[in-house]
Scaffold this active site. Structure first.
Site, PDB file in Angstrom:
ATOM      1  N   TYR A  50      16.827  -8.009  16.413  1.00 21.69           N
ATOM      2  CA  TYR A  50      16.898  -9.150  17.337  1.00 21.69           C
ATOM      3  C   TYR A  50      17.675  -8.755  18.602  1.00 21.69           C
ATOM      4  O   TYR A  50      17.685  -9.495  19.579  1.00 21.69           O
ATOM      5  CB  TYR A  50      17.601 -10.365  16.712  1.00 21.69           C
ATOM      6  CG  TYR A  50      16.953 -10.978  15.488  1.00 21.69           C
ATOM      7  CD1 TYR A  50      15.679 -10.639  15.081  1.00 21.69           C
ATOM      8  CD2 TYR A  50      17.649 -11.931  14.740  1.00 21.69           C
ATOM      9  CE1 TYR A  50      15.118 -11.221  13.945  1.00 21.69           C
ATOM     10  CE2 TYR A  50      17.093 -12.513  13.618  1.00 21.69           C
ATOM     11  CZ  TYR A  50      15.829 -12.142  13.224  1.00 21.69           C
ATOM     12  OH  TYR A  50      15.287 -12.728  12.106  1.00 21.69           O
ATOM     13  N   HIS A 108      15.205  -5.658   6.279  1.00 23.01           N
ATOM     14  CA  HIS A 108      14.404  -6.647   7.011  1.00 23.01           C
ATOM     15  C   HIS A 108      12.973  -6.798   6.456  1.00 23.01           C
ATOM     16  O   HIS A 108      12.492  -7.911   6.283  1.00 23.01           O
ATOM     17  CB  HIS A 108      14.361  -6.257   8.490  1.00 23.01           C
ATOM     18  CG  HIS A 108      14.172  -7.415   9.416  1.00 23.01           C
ATOM     19  ND1 HIS A 108      14.730  -7.473  10.673  1.00 23.01           N
ATOM     20  CD2 HIS A 108      13.480  -8.567   9.280  1.00 23.01           C
ATOM     21  CE1 HIS A 108      14.381  -8.604  11.256  1.00 23.01           C
ATOM     22  NE2 HIS A 108      13.627  -9.285  10.435  1.00 23.01           N
TER      23      HIS A 108
END
Ligand code: A2P
Length: 278
Positions: A50, A108
């Site tokens: 991110y 992730h």
């Protein structure tokens, strides 16, 4: 395989609703995350990919909220699953936040064709043992991926964060996580504000209850025992989303929301069996 299976979720205490931070970066990101902490959020969900661990950490450091009251989460990207790269990435994640540890660190995506998620899991276990991260888990892991981690390391993830909203309620995944003592977290709990927010069944329940559609959706997550991670920019939406945890839907309302499920309900066709992120 180690002789004593371990579950890092044992002493992990999580709030009913957390805050998603994807796309919140820079000064604006710091202000938005600071507002979320002000509103009362105590779980922040970030990721190396991110590119906002710095903004999230800055907001936590400036907030005045005691550090041990906030669960700061980040995630390991697919391009760094190799052991040494994973260790260096976790160290860099912690460094970027300016905090001395993270509370929850996840893989992730499993990226099955790459087939290095067990190696990455070993690095997360070591980071946990070093105190760099307090708890470890996974994201987008199918039951078969979780079972391989446990079989090969003896360590069960504390959480599994998956796409989960009324169009895609993930009944089997939820049952599989629950059977393994894993907390299911929901990403895109509001479906990224797609047509879900205009579904008549939801607007009807919202009108009956005098709440918003977003609150109905998030109350449905909480009613299922799932921890949703809505992202919202305005303090008003942040607050209403957090307050959804206090709304208890009836069995009839839960069933009505369940009626929105679709076999292909994923937002962007990101099936972890084949979809990969690096
Ligand atoms: P914004 O960020 O402008 O506040 P998800 O959490 O499923 O990824 O959805 C995020 C999207 O939902 C964002 O576009 C966000 O808008 C919007 N959103 C968040 N909270 C609400 C709410 N209470 N009502 C309507 N839209 C919301």
């Amino acid at each position: 395989m180690p002789s004593t299976p371990r579950s890092p979720s044992a002493d992990l205490s999580l709030p009913p609703v957390g805050f998603g931070t994807a796309s919140l970066r820079g000064e604006h990101g710091v202000r938005t995350v600071a507002a979320a902490l002000d509103a009362g959020y105590r779980l922040l969900d970030s990721a190396f990919n991110y590119e906002n661990e710095g903004a999230v950490g800055a907001a936590v450091r400036a907030s005045g909220v005691p550090r041990d009251e906030v669960i700061v989460t980040s995630k390991l990207p697919g391009r760094h699953h190799a052991h040494d790269a994973a260790v260096a990435t976790i160290e860099e994640s912690v460094y970027r936040t300016g905090l001395d540890h993270l509370d929850l660190y996840l893989i992730h995506w499993p990226n099955p064709s790459q087939d290095r998620y067990v190696e990455a899991w070993g690095a997360l276990i070591e980071a946990c043992e070093r105190g760099l991260v307090r708890h470890i888990g996974v994201s987008n892991f199918l039951p078969e991926h979780v079972d391989r981690l446990v079989a090969e390391t003896g360590v069960t993830p504390a959480v599994n964060q998956v796409e989960l909203h009324p169009y895609f309620p993930q009944a089997e995944q939820r049952a599989a996580d629950a059977a393994r003592g894993i907390v299911t977290e929901a990403w895109s709990p509001l479906g990224r504000a797609n047509s879900l927010l205009d579904e008549p069944v939801l607007t009807r329940i919202a009108a009956d209850r005098g709440v918003t559609v977003a609150q109905v959706i998030l109350a449905w997550h909480v009613g299922l025992g799932v921890l949703p991670l809505p992202k919202a920019t305005s303090p008003d939406r942040q607050r209403q989303n957090l307050e959804a945890a206090d709304l208890e839907l009836s069995a009839e309302e839960m069933a009505a929301v369940a009626g929105l499920a679709r076999a292909d309900g994923r937002n962007n066709d990101q099936d972890p069996a084949v979809y990969e992120e690096y």
